[in-house]
Write an enzyme that holds these catalytic residues in place. Structure first.
Site, mmCIF file in Angstrom:
data_model
loop_
_atom_site.group_PDB
_atom_site.id
_atom_site.type_symbol
_atom_site.label_atom_id
_atom_site.label_comp_id
_atom_site.label_asym_id
_atom_site.label_seq_id
_atom_site.Cartn_x
_atom_site.Cartn_y
_atom_site.Cartn_z
ATOM 1 N N ARG A 170 -13.988 41.086 -14.734
ATOM 2 C CA ARG A 170 -14.805 39.956 -14.220
ATOM 3 C C ARG A 170 -15.959 40.370 -13.087
ATOM 4 N NH1 ARG A 170 -12.823 34.655 -15.154
ATOM 5 N NH2 ARG A 170 -11.878 34.585 -17.216
ATOM 6 N N ASP A 224 -15.880 20.744 -8.929
ATOM 7 C CA ASP A 224 -15.367 22.128 -9.258
ATOM 8 C C ASP A 224 -15.695 22.964 -8.136
ATOM 9 O OD1 ASP A 224 -14.118 23.484 -11.869
ATOM 10 O OD2 ASP A 224 -15.393 24.946 -10.607
#
Length: 276
Positions: free
Chosen positions: A43, A145
């Site tokens: 990532r 979120d």
């Protein structure tokens, strides 16, 4: 991307892993075990290349600086898992339609919180159910979120068709506009329900007190599995406080609240009610 940076990042040290464990736990409560070393590398390696940094330790030093909040948020966006689709875990939406909504006064301004909404599929799935069964009655959805990137995706409301494979044909034709030209293979959620959904950034570790007692239903699915036990309890206590007495909490099918001292009563597996 610089291939040497990519191969270097794949050899993350235990010390570097500990640094990122501590950072993500402090800021978002995420527990990142050593078994996730490969995920951390995959990532973040591209971002290291973009910044011409040579080690994960250098990147950690950068995002630990108080004034590097934007880059720290970018790291959070990169590391958090966001893959989802419409009507994931269908039984929850069936329960919302058949068991929960009939018990809530139709005159009551219904408020639902999609507390880990990712790119918005969950929130819009809820919106389709509410519009179908509440129509023009007052209802709204808060979709939240930790990641600004996925919130922007949700506000756009444009999805690949593969994300909507589980949308019932009647809902697909009623609430989804098929893309053409450059948007071929995508669909746009209809403005009729988009306007009832608001997307806001929320950190489950530090929820504002003005949310207390606001919500009739909270979906908190497939997120507490990323926390250690003490953090799970802290997050769930805070989220339960956001429910009105008698309100409903829905967690993921694979998530258990067993052994947690919470003001909840199980209604069905993964479905709970706040005690009056």
């Amino acid at each position: 991307m610089n291939s040497s940076i990519e191969s270097m990042a794949l050899d993350v040290s235990d010390q570097e892993m500990l640094l990122f464990q501590q950072l993500f736990r402090e800021h978002i409560g995420l527990y990142l075990p050593f078994s996730k070393k490969a995920l951390l590398c995959s990532r973040l390696s591209r971002r290291l290349g973009e910044l011409s940094l040579c080690t994960l330790k250098e990147y950690h030093s950068l995002i630990s600086l108080p004034h590097e909040e934007a880059e720290r948020q970018r790291a959070i966006d990169l590391i958090t898992t966001n893959e989802t689709y419409f009507f994931r875990e269908q039984k929850h939406f069936d329960a919302l339609r058949d068991e929960i909504l009939p018990q809530i006064d139709r005159r009551h301004p219904l408020k639902v919180w999609s507390a880990a909404s990712s790119t918005g599929e969950e929130a819009y799935s809820i919106a389709m159910v509410l519009d179908d069964h509440r129509g023009q009655l007052p209802w709204s959805i808060l979709a939240s979120d930790i990641s600004q990137r996925v919130l922007s995706f949700g506000r756009r409301a444009l999805y690949p068709m593969v994300r909507g494979e589980l949308i019932a044909p009647a809902y697909l034709s009623r609430y989804c506009l098929r893309g053409t030209g450059e948007y071929e293979g995508h669909f746009l959620v209809d403005q009729k329900i988009r306007k009832r959904v608001s997307f806001e950034q929320r950190n489950l570790l530090s929820l504002p007190a003005d949310m207390d007692g606001q919500f009739d239903v909270v979906f908190l699915r497939n997120v507490i599995i990323y926390f250690d036990f003490p953090t799970k309890v802290d997050v769930l206590r805070s989220v339960v406080n956001k429910l009105r007495p008698g309100g409903w909490l829905i967690v993921g099918h694979s998530e258990s609240l067993h052994g947690m001292p919470l003001e909840l009563q199980m209604h069905a597996p993964s479905i709970y009610r706040r005690l009056p």
